[in-house]
Design an enzyme around this catalytic site. Structure first.
Site, PDB file in Angstrom:
ATOM      1  N   CYS A  37       0.831  -1.213   0.000  1.00 45.22           N
ATOM      2  CA  CYS A  37       0.000   0.000   0.000  1.00 45.22           C
ATOM      3  C   CYS A  37       0.863   1.260   0.000  1.00 45.22           C
ATOM      4  O   CYS A  37       1.809   1.373   0.791  1.00 45.22           O
ATOM      5  CB  CYS A  37      -0.912  -0.017   1.224  1.00 45.22           C
ATOM      6  SG  CYS A  37      -1.946   1.450   1.368  1.00 45.22           S
ATOM      7  N   CYS A  43      -1.214   5.888   7.034  1.00 39.67           N
ATOM      8  CA  CYS A  43      -2.525   5.381   7.435  1.00 39.67           C
ATOM      9  C   CYS A  43      -2.387   4.566   8.716  1.00 39.67           C
ATOM     10  O   CYS A  43      -1.402   3.860   8.912  1.00 39.67           O
ATOM     11  CB  CYS A  43      -3.108   4.523   6.319  1.00 39.67           C
ATOM     12  SG  CYS A  43      -4.627   3.664   6.763  1.00 39.67           S
ATOM     13  N   CYS A  46      -2.994  -0.466   9.067  1.00 40.08           N
ATOM     14  CA  CYS A  46      -2.099  -1.628   9.112  1.00 40.08           C
ATOM     15  C   CYS A  46      -0.783  -1.238   9.786  1.00 40.08           C
ATOM     16  O   CYS A  46      -0.356  -0.086   9.707  1.00 40.08           O
ATOM     17  CB  CYS A  46      -1.794  -2.136   7.707  1.00 40.08           C
ATOM     18  SG  CYS A  46      -3.246  -2.711   6.792  1.00 40.08           S
ATOM     19  N   CYS A 126      -7.992   0.199  -0.578  1.00 43.23           N
ATOM     20  CA  CYS A 126      -7.492  -0.442   0.636  1.00 43.23           C
ATOM     21  C   CYS A 126      -7.310  -1.928   0.359  1.00 43.23           C
ATOM     22  O   CYS A 126      -8.213  -2.582  -0.175  1.00 43.23           O
ATOM     23  CB  CYS A 126      -8.456  -0.225   1.797  1.00 43.23           C
ATOM     24  SG  CYS A 126      -7.939  -1.068   3.304  1.00 43.23           S
ATOM     25  N   GLN A 250     -18.480 -10.589  13.101  1.00 44.56           N
ATOM     26  CA  GLN A 250     -17.028 -10.656  12.929  1.00 44.56           C
ATOM     27  C   GLN A 250     -16.629 -10.190  11.535  1.00 44.56           C
ATOM     28  O   GLN A 250     -17.248 -10.582  10.548  1.00 44.56           O
ATOM     29  CB  GLN A 250     -16.537 -12.088  13.158  1.00 44.56           C
ATOM     30  CG  GLN A 250     -16.647 -12.559  14.602  1.00 44.56           C
ATOM     31  CD  GLN A 250     -15.526 -12.043  15.490  1.00 44.56           C
ATOM     32  OE1 GLN A 250     -14.700 -11.231  15.066  1.00 44.56           O
ATOM     33  NE2 GLN A 250     -15.504 -12.499  16.717  1.00 44.56           N
ATOM     34  N   TYR A 279     -20.216 -13.086  28.034  1.00 48.85           N
ATOM     35  CA  TYR A 279     -19.981 -12.080  26.986  1.00 48.85           C
ATOM     36  C   TYR A 279     -20.385 -12.651  25.628  1.00 48.85           C
ATOM     37  O   TYR A 279     -19.625 -12.634  24.661  1.00 48.85           O
ATOM     38  CB  TYR A 279     -18.515 -11.639  26.945  1.00 48.85           C
ATOM     39  CG  TYR A 279     -17.926 -11.208  28.269  1.00 48.85           C
ATOM     40  CD1 TYR A 279     -18.144  -9.922  28.764  1.00 48.85           C
ATOM     41  CD2 TYR A 279     -17.150 -12.068  29.026  1.00 48.85           C
ATOM     42  CE1 TYR A 279     -17.594  -9.524  29.972  1.00 48.85           C
ATOM     43  CE2 TYR A 279     -16.601 -11.685  30.240  1.00 48.85           C
ATOM     44  CZ  TYR A 279     -16.821 -10.404  30.713  1.00 48.85           C
ATOM     45  OH  TYR A 279     -16.280 -10.020  31.909  1.00 48.85           O
ATOM     46  N   GLU A 300     -24.993 -11.516  28.311  1.00 46.44           N
ATOM     47  CA  GLU A 300     -24.449 -10.312  27.665  1.00 46.44           C
ATOM     48  C   GLU A 300     -25.129  -9.087  28.261  1.00 46.44           C
ATOM     49  O   GLU A 300     -26.339  -9.088  28.503  1.00 46.44           O
ATOM     50  CB  GLU A 300     -24.697 -10.375  26.156  1.00 46.44           C
ATOM     51  CG  GLU A 300     -24.390  -9.111  25.383  1.00 46.44           C
ATOM     52  CD  GLU A 300     -22.929  -8.705  25.471  1.00 46.44           C
ATOM     53  OE1 GLU A 300     -22.677  -7.534  25.820  1.00 46.44           O
ATOM     54  OE2 GLU A 300     -22.056  -9.547  25.194  1.00 46.44           O
ATOM     55  N   ASP A 348     -15.552 -14.837  26.120  1.00 46.29           N
ATOM     56  CA  ASP A 348     -15.040 -14.083  24.970  1.00 46.29           C
ATOM     57  C   ASP A 348     -15.222 -12.602  25.286  1.00 46.29           C
ATOM     58  O   ASP A 348     -16.091 -11.936  24.731  1.00 46.29           O
ATOM     59  CB  ASP A 348     -15.801 -14.480  23.703  1.00 46.29           C
ATOM     60  CG  ASP A 348     -15.258 -13.775  22.460  1.00 46.29           C
ATOM     61  OD1 ASP A 348     -14.181 -13.156  22.542  1.00 46.29           O
ATOM     62  OD2 ASP A 348     -15.920 -13.841  21.407  1.00 46.29           O
ATOM     63  N   CYS A 375      -9.083 -11.237  22.479  1.00 45.89           N
ATOM     64  CA  CYS A 375      -8.593 -10.348  21.421  1.00 45.89           C
ATOM     65  C   CYS A 375      -7.406  -9.512  21.911  1.00 45.89           C
ATOM     66  O   CYS A 375      -6.920  -8.649  21.190  1.00 45.89           O
ATOM     67  CB  CYS A 375      -9.710  -9.438  20.914  1.00 45.89           C
ATOM     68  SG  CYS A 375     -10.434  -8.363  22.179  1.00 45.89           S
TER      69      CYS A 375
END
Length: 427
Positions: A37, A43, A46, A126, A250, A279, A300, A348, A375
């Site tokens: 890119c 940017c 990434c 992108c 997702q 969650y 949740e 999660d 995550c």
């Protein structure tokens, strides 16, 4: 890149670490490559395009190991840490893009924010968004120029177009476009609708979302369907999901199946187990677990997510999943008090990890297996350390590359009750 020699300018020194700015690479690694890119360095989307993809996967595995050892004080030599599950093609994998639209000195800009700022870096293509999203973005740019559509000025709170959201369902090919505007007025929308629907295949809905608040939140509360439908449909595995502009789904469906498949494998279900899904969000993992479980309880805190979870379960014919609104650390103890005892617990959590009170409640319920989907390796390591103190042992760790070309990594961890352990339940 690992193995390189470089000249660094130290810009900030803390007690245990320092921050530096790269001035010059003296000896380059053979893992260093030319970013695909042209705006990669400016940017904020990434961070790893200058590293070969095989090395990115290795980097993410060691990032997880480092956090487990340094933060969690976990001896990784005694557990199985698998190689990161990567993608065959690490480009064009995102099914959702949110593009800020701004106006600077009378010029409208569409793109992504520079890292740690709200300066918009203009983009024409992108390499991690779906190709259809790039095509739609160029059509909108042309429409803005042709009809003098104004972009949003954050400081003044003025201007027509604030954000562009594009979602594509990879299994069905359905596409949704949401235009976030500062008020109800959207001039020349008919011309844009005509261009989008005639030039792009698979468009099912074009929506105007109105956000008149001075806020960083992208979407407002009011929506107007300008053309087509307000939702699109996609699948994860054999499960069908309706997706609206506000739905959580997702962003990398290919890797999501691998992530959830790993969680299901680690759960080791035989059809006789009661499972807690803390969650649970819109119930995606709950539905996967329901295939092999006796009963799944999903918890949740966000009411809208639970409503979506119930709808998702109903439209997929899942009858052995029950969804509860509330804080997991409060609702799970209530279930236990009612005599509901889980054999398996899946968590999660968001990036900040689990509340300690939830971890203690899970340990008190004494499930045979805990599956932790994370995550953030740092908060994962912190929480695993707590669970180890409560008598659970880490057996396997599986990193999954959900976001190629970025520094983010998802991780699935299998824990089981340590033999002869006695947890402390006096909290």
């Amino acid at each position: 890149v690992k193995g390189e020699k470089a000249k660094i300018k130290i810009v900030k020194v803390n007690k245990n670490f320092a921050f530096g700015k790269l001035l010059k690479v003296i000896e380059k690694s053979d893992k260093r490559c030319e970013p695909i890119c042209s705006i990669y360095k400016s940017c904020g989307g990434c961070q790893l395009q200058h590293i070969s993809y095989s090395e990115q996967l290795e980097f993410k595995k060691h990032k997880v190991i480092d956090c487990l050892e340094r933060i969690g004080k976990i001896d990784t030599s005694s557990i199985i840490v698998h190689d990161t599950i990567g993608m065959e093609n690490p480009y064009y994998y995102r099914n959702k893009v949110q593009l800020p639209v701004g106006e600077v000195n009378g010029k409208v800009k569409i793109g992504f924010y520079r890292e740690r700022s709200h300066e918009i870096i203009e983009v024409d293509k992108c390499f991690i968004q779906d190709k259809a999203a790039n095509e739609i973005m160029l059509i909108i740019k042309k429409w803005i120029e042709e009809f003098n559509i104004t972009g949003y000025n954050e400081a003044l709170g003025k201007g027509t177009l604030r954000h562009i959201m594009i979602r594509k369902a990879f299994k069905t090919g359905d596409i949704m476009l949401a235009l976030v505007t500062n008020d109800k007025n959207l001039p020349h929308k008919e011309e844009l609708i005509h261009s989008i629907t005639t030039e792009i295949k698979g468009v099912k809905g074009i929506i105007q979302n109105i956000n008149d608040k001075k806020t960083n939140v992208v979407l407002g509360k009011k929506e107007i369907i300008l053309w087509g439908k307000g939702t699109i449909q996609d699948y994860i595995g054999g499960f069908k999901f309706n997706i609206s502009p506000k739905s959580f789904f997702q962003v990398n469906p290919v890797q999501t199946e691998k992530l959830y498949g790993t969680a299901l494998k680690y759960a080791g279900l035989t059809g006789k187990e009661v499972v807690f899904d803390a969650y649970c969000g819109t119930g995606t993992i709950s539905l996967f677990l329901s295939q092999n479980a006796k009963k799944v309880y999903g918890v949740e805190i966000i009411p809208e997510a639970i409503e979506n979870a119930k709808i998702n379960a109903e439209q997929n014919g899942v009858e052995n999943a029950e969804f509860i609104v509330g804080k997991a650390e409060e609702e799970i103890p209530k279930l236990i008090e009612k005599g509901v005892k889980p054999e398996v617990v899946v968590v999660d959590p968001p990036r900040k990890g689990c509340e300690k009170s939830l971890l203690y409640s899970i340990a008190k319920a004494s499930p045979r297996t805990i599956v932790y989907v994370s995550c953030d390796p740092a908060t994962l390591a912190r929480d695993l350390s707590v669970l180890q103190g409560e008598g659970y042992k880490v057996l396997e760790v599986q990193p999954v590359d959900m976001f190629p070309e970025t520094h983010h990594v998802e991780t699935v961890v299998l824990m089981s009750k340590a033999a002869g352990s006695a947890a402390i339940f006096n909290r």
